[in-house]
Design an enzyme around this catalytic site. Structure first.
Site, PDB file in Angstrom:
ATOM      1  N   ASP A 100     -30.393  53.665  29.814  1.00 16.66           N
ATOM      2  CA  ASP A 100     -30.186  52.579  28.988  1.00 16.66           C
ATOM      3  C   ASP A 100     -29.228  51.695  29.635  1.00 16.66           C
ATOM      4  O   ASP A 100     -28.204  52.014  29.852  1.00 16.66           O
ATOM      5  CB  ASP A 100     -29.818  53.080  27.566  1.00 16.66           C
ATOM      6  CG  ASP A 100     -29.736  51.715  26.630  1.00 16.66           C
ATOM      7  OD1 ASP A 100     -30.057  50.729  26.986  1.00 16.66           O
ATOM      8  OD2 ASP A 100     -29.452  51.888  25.472  1.00 16.66           O
ATOM      9  N   ASP A 151     -34.683  47.131  29.022  1.00 13.50           N
ATOM     10  CA  ASP A 151     -33.342  47.834  29.486  1.00 13.50           C
ATOM     11  C   ASP A 151     -33.584  49.320  29.183  1.00 13.50           C
ATOM     12  O   ASP A 151     -32.258  49.761  29.574  1.00 13.50           O
ATOM     13  CB  ASP A 151     -32.442  47.026  28.969  1.00 13.50           C
ATOM     14  CG  ASP A 151     -32.403  47.237  27.285  1.00 13.50           C
ATOM     15  OD1 ASP A 151     -33.272  47.432  26.738  1.00 13.50           O
ATOM     16  OD2 ASP A 151     -31.487  46.815  26.701  1.00 13.50           O
ATOM     17  N   GLU A 152     -34.402  49.956  28.677  1.00 14.29           N
ATOM     18  CA  GLU A 152     -34.352  51.365  28.590  1.00 14.29           C
ATOM     19  C   GLU A 152     -35.578  51.891  28.986  1.00 14.29           C
ATOM     20  O   GLU A 152     -36.631  51.556  28.836  1.00 14.29           O
ATOM     21  CB  GLU A 152     -33.954  51.844  27.506  1.00 14.29           C
ATOM     22  CG  GLU A 152     -34.694  51.389  25.945  1.00 14.29           C
ATOM     23  CD  GLU A 152     -34.160  51.886  24.769  1.00 14.29           C
ATOM     24  OE1 GLU A 152     -33.627  52.838  24.893  1.00 14.29           O
ATOM     25  OE2 GLU A 152     -34.276  51.087  23.850  1.00 14.29           O
TER      26      GLU A 152
END
Length: 453
Positions: free
Chosen positions: A11, A105-106
């Site tokens: 993350d 983003d993850e």
């Protein structure tokens, strides 16, 4: 669960805000808020410096300004975020063929396919430490929090334990020992409404939840959610890491820490989500006919409404207009904890100018998370270019910089880039011919077609 800790969750920390701080040296170490900057704006991401003042995602920009008036409030630059995301996802795919992106983003990574000599705790820990260093290198300094465990659920829990820039490995056999002391809100889907229901029956921690039978949980929170909580409270999760496959739909949704009740705020969130969906469709060369709105109410009732167009579209304005119209038919007065927009019935062609007569009006209302110039608050469009806070610009004499602020036909620019020290500030007429928007050269990027989490 797997016998080894072989599921990795990565993350990127405060992603949008971190990209802005990377590219704007004067903002490093200072509060930064990214999202809609107008009166109807919604926070997309806040830097950790801003979070210290209580600013959080999905909060109205108006409230965020009241909590942290000295923060830099910026519109988003989707190209910059997509570029950083593409670099990280490319790195992960070079490590393992099984990478499951959840959002920009993850992502989950299956370490069983990573070619490691073994999956002992020491080995996967060393791998993750090296991975975090490589993330910094490929992104120009962004940090990531990483969790590794025997299931997707616990890997995600682990990545949250030492944010930002942390690494936690939950060793096999210690899953319940790790999970039991935690508050029940650590379990996905346990938001404020569920927390309150569980509190009323004396359940505060996961160990308390583990003591409830399946039937008791079903009575408390419903069939599907009750079964899910029963298994997750016992650390039982056998979901595989699934690599990207051909998309049947493209959607974006968000779950919010506090129930939403303001209808205008919900409309702004839907407009931003529609913008994200539209950009992903365009990047993939796709369009779709059916726009779907997903709403989860305060009591965990999930509602879905859809509308089908006569021809496919990938236009964010059209998608947003339909999503807002679907929302208008629902009673959300008691509170909403999840909102989502999706497009299905995908095709590889687009009907141009669909609802073109509506587009101009919707564009003036929209506050999407990208770097399009926003109209002035008066509602009248100026004759020359418009400037949104945070967007990249270039001046014929002073070079590259970004918009610090604009108003009354004046635009103020700070001249700096990611590779320079904090730069000087200059003001210009809004129609100065020497000043123009700047975009990074186009690069080849991969775009995830999976739903955002």
């Amino acid at each position: 669960m797997r016998p080894q800790a072989s599921v990795l969750h990565l993350d990127l920390d405060a992603f949008f805000a971190a990209v802005e701080q990377r590219d704007k040296p004067s903002l490093r170490g200072k509060p930064v808020v990214v999202g809609g900057v107008g009166g109807r704006g919604v926070v997309a991401t806040a830097s950790y410096e801003a979070r210290a003042y209580g600013v959080r995602s999905a909060m109205s920009t108006r409230e965020a300004r009241a909590r942290c008036p000295h923060a830099a409030f910026l519109t988003g630059r989707f190209e910059a975020y997509r570029g950083a995301s593409g670099a990280v996802m490319g790195l992960l795919r070079s490590c393992s063929p099984l990478v499951e992106p959840l959002s920009l983003d993850e992502a989950f990574v299956d370490l069983e396919q990573a070619g490691l000599p073994d999956l002992e705790v020491a080995t996967v820990t060393a791998f993750a430490e090296d991975l975090r260093v490589r993330v910094r290198e490929v992104t120009g300094g962004l940090t990531a929090s990483v969790g590794i465990a025997s299931s997707k659920f616990l890997a995600k829990v682990a990545s949250d334990l030492r944010k930002p820039d942390g690494l936690v490995v939950i060793a096999p056999g210690t899953e319940l020992e790790t999970l039991r002391p935690m508050h029940v809100s650590v379990i996905p889907g346990v938001g404020p409404a569920t927390v309150e229901r569980l509190r009323r029956v004396g359940v505060h921690k996961v160990v308390d939840l583990e003591g409830l039978s399946r039937d008791e949980l079903v009575r408390l929170v419903g069939q599907a959610h009750g079964h899910s909580l029963y298994h997750l409270a016992r650390a039982e999760d056998d979901r595989p890491v699934v690599a990207e496959r051909e998309a049947k739909s493209v959607s974006v949704e968000g779950t919010y820490e506090h129930d939403l009740t303001d209808r205008r705020q919900m409309e702004s969130i839907l407009t931003r989500q529609a913008g994200d969906v539209g950009r992903r469709l365009k990047a993939s060369g796709l369009s779709g006919r059916t726009v779907t709105l997903k709403v989860r109410l305060y009591d965990f009732t999930t509602l879905s409404r859809s509308a089908t167009l006569p021809a496919p579209t990938e236009d964010a304005v059209t998608i947003a207009r339909l999503a807002r119209s679907l929302l208008a038919d629902l009673d959300t007065s008691a509170g909403v904890r999840l909102l989502g927009v999706g497009v299905s019935g995908l095709a590889d062609w687009v009907q141009e100018d669909l609802f073109a007569d509506q587009a101009d009006q919707d564009e003036q209302e929209a506050e999407p998370l990208d770097d399009r110039p926003e109209p002035e608050q008066s509602g009248a469009r100026p004759a020359g270019p418009t400037w949104a806070p945070g967007v990249d610009v270039i001046h014929a004499e002073h070079g590259r910089g970004w918009v610090w602020g604009a108003g009354r036909q004046v635009v103020t620019v700070r001249f700096e880039t990611a590779d320079t020290p904090p730069g000087p500030v200059r003001s210009f007429r809004a129609d100065d011919p020497a000043l123009s928007h700047w975009r990074a050269p186009a690069v080849q990027e991969e775009v995830a077609d999976r739903d955002d989490a």
